[in-house]
Design a protein around this motif. Structure first.
Motif, PDB file in Angstrom:
ATOM      1  N   MET A   1       0.569  -1.216   0.009  1.00  0.00           N
ATOM      2  CA  MET A   1      -0.037  -0.100  -0.459  1.00  0.00           C
ATOM      3  C   MET A   1       0.973   1.451  -0.141  1.00  0.00           C
ATOM      4  O   MET A   1       0.349   2.306   0.293  1.00  0.00           O
ATOM      5  CB  MET A   1      -0.737  -0.593   1.184  1.00  0.00           C
TER       6      MET A   1
ATOM      7  N   VAL B   1      -1.417   7.207   0.554  1.00  0.00           N
ATOM      8  CA  VAL B   1      -1.873   5.990   1.564  1.00  0.00           C
ATOM      9  C   VAL B   1      -0.605   6.566   2.771  1.00  0.00           C
ATOM     10  O   VAL B   1      -1.059   6.613   4.126  1.00  0.00           O
ATOM     11  CB  VAL B   1      -1.230   5.104   1.228  1.00  0.00           C
TER      12      VAL B   1
ATOM     13  N   HIS C   1      -0.961   6.049   7.065  1.00  0.00           N
ATOM     14  CA  HIS C   1       0.172   4.694   7.189  1.00  0.00           C
ATOM     15  C   HIS C   1      -0.819   4.102   8.507  1.00  0.00           C
ATOM     16  O   HIS C   1      -0.670   2.555   8.016  1.00  0.00           O
ATOM     17  CB  HIS C   1       1.315   4.503   6.692  1.00  0.00           C
TER      18      HIS C   1
ATOM     19  N   VAL D   1      -6.878  -2.743   1.180  1.00  0.00           N
ATOM     20  CA  VAL D   1      -7.221  -1.085   1.110  1.00  0.00           C
ATOM     21  C   VAL D   1      -7.948  -0.704   0.719  1.00  0.00           C
ATOM     22  O   VAL D   1      -9.014   0.027   0.977  1.00  0.00           O
ATOM     23  CB  VAL D   1      -6.282   0.364   1.125  1.00  0.00           C
TER      24      VAL D   1
ATOM     25  N   LEU E   1      -7.328   9.868  -0.262  1.00  0.00           N
ATOM     26  CA  LEU E   1      -7.639   9.001  -0.067  1.00  0.00           C
ATOM     27  C   LEU E   1      -8.730   7.911  -1.642  1.00  0.00           C
ATOM     28  O   LEU E   1      -7.984   7.011  -2.441  1.00  0.00           O
ATOM     29  CB  LEU E   1      -7.808   8.092   0.964  1.00  0.00           C
TER      30      LEU E   1
END
Length: 432
Positions: free
Chosen positions: A110, A116, A120, A134, A150
């Motif tokens: 990711m 991200v 994180h 995700v 996102l």
């Protein structure tokens, strides 16, 4: 769509590449497509419309991959969109078009998606390790907890939402600077850094459909030890934008340069830019393209021996046979004006100085009497052409004839005009 991502390496302390380095790489990439943008530490190119121009994906990849390392590119990746290409180049995946995009991205860590990074730690605590993890989270919860950025980035990477880019524009002039990783003490050692600047220059010239006949390389010394630096100006006989030839030419010139102090910075600037016509590719290979042209060979020899020691003839617009050509240093570009066409027969061989002929009964003699075939072909001019003493001129008034000799063949003779009774005849050349 087909996108390419070119990434530059980060510094050991994880510092991203400088804006100057990214813009230099983007300007070089404009030779492949006008749709070039900067994305974080990489440059992305939309090349779907360029694949046919460069002979297919494989040929385009080989061309990009062949020159990109000279600019410090650390990774190359292909994908259907820019975010996917950026994710692939971060993950070390070269070809992102061989498998379905969803399967490809789901397996990537990711961290390859910039959106991200701010979340994180929280996503890792939720058990997410890959982009697939995700993506499988509830969209409503992701939107409320992490914001819409996102989700938008995920949708763009998976091709569910269109992307927006700020395209890079090609600068009108070329001026590139490179700070060397270490000080160099000899001029040939500057070639490594100079080649990177030459690759940028040739990319810029290709994007402008042009070539250069004059460019200047400058270097800066350590100011505490010696002066400001030096420079070297390179001239080419014809407009050029091929990296290998310019590199060899620069190498020959630098071999004769002595540095006063170590060099830490290089600058390359183009002085003269000449438009180059584009040629259509031929169905059949051209054998002449495989060999080096005479012009390039002369440039390299002149760079090694000095421009005044290698000369070539150049045609001039002049009807006087002695001044129809002149000699000039080989690296200089030849005049672009055409030679004047006056319809006169021209001899195959010309004497360095006209030879006066004997005359019998008003007929010139050369191994016997001459038969005048055609003429007179009148030449008059040169009053503007001063001699070495700057007092006399090279003005001529002549009537040329093509004459036939039984023993010597076809000759080129002339008689001075307005010479009165002393109108002597001269032999100036003969025909093969």
């Amino acid at each position: 769509m087909l996108w390419v991502a070119l990434s530059l390496p980060r510094a050991p302390d994880a510092t991203p590449p400088s804006n100057d380095a990214l813009h230099a790489l983007a300007a070089w990439a404009l030779q492949f497509t006008p749709r070039v943008a900067i994305a974080d530490e990489a440059v992305v190119l939309e090349v779907q419309a360029s694949t046919r121009l460069f002979g297919g994906r494989r040929a385009l990849h080989e061309r990009i991959a062949g020159q990109a390392p000279d600019l410090g590119v650390a990774g190359i990746a292909w994908a259907p969109n820019s975010l996917a290409a950026l994710a692939c180049v971060r993950a070390g995946v070269l070809n992102g078009v061989r498998q379905p995009l969803q399967d490809l991205l789901d397996a990537l860590p990711m961290e390859v998606l910039s959106a991200v990074a701010p979340h994180h730690l929280t996503l890792a605590q939720l058990g997410c390790r890959t982009l697939g993890d995700v993506r499988r989270l509830p969209r409503g919860g992701v939107s409320r907890r992490f914001g819409k950025d996102l989700l938008n980035a995920l949708d763009q990477a998976y091709g569910l939402r269109s992307e927006a880019h700020c395209w890079i524009e090609l600068p009108e002039t070329f001026h590139a600077r490179l700070e060397l990783m270490a000080r160099v003490e000899t001029a040939p050692a500057m070639l490594f850094g100079a080649r990177r600047l030459l690759v940028q220059l040739c990319g810029w010239l290709t994007a402008r459909h042009a070539g250069t006949t004059v460019f200047t390389l400058r270097w800066a010394h350590d100011t505490l030890r010696a002066g400001d630096g030096g420079e070297l100006t390179i001239h080419t006989a014809q407009p050029m934008r091929e990296v290998e030839h310019l590199h060899r030419l620069l190498q020959e010139h630098l071999a004769r340069v002595e540095l006063q102090a170590p060099v830490g910075e290089l600058t390359l600037e183009v002085v003269d830019v000449v438009p180059l016509p584009e040629h259509s590719a031929s169905l059949l290979p051209d054998a002449r393209a495989e060999s080096e042209s005479l012009t390039r060979v002369l440039e390299r020899i002149a760079a090694r021996l000095g421009p005044q020691r290698v000369r070539r003839p150049v045609l001039c617009e002049d009807h006087r046979i002695e001044w129809m050509q002149r000699w000039q240093p080989a690296p200089q570009p030849q005049p672009r004006h055409p030679l004047a066409q006056h319809g006169m027969p021209q001899p195959t061989f010309v004497l360095p100085e006209p030879q006066r002929l004997a005359v019998r009964e008003n007929r010139p003699l050369y191994q016997g009497p001459l038969m005048l075939l055609t003429g007179p072909h009148r030449i008059e001019g040169g009053w503007w052409h001063r001699g070495e003493d700057d007092a006399s001129t090279h003005h001529v008034e002549r009537d040329y004839w093509v004459a036939l000799s039984e023993n010597a063949g076809v000759l080129w003779v002339f008689q001075q005009r307005l010479a009165g009774d002393d109108a002597a005849w001269y032999l100036h050349g003969w025909f093969a």
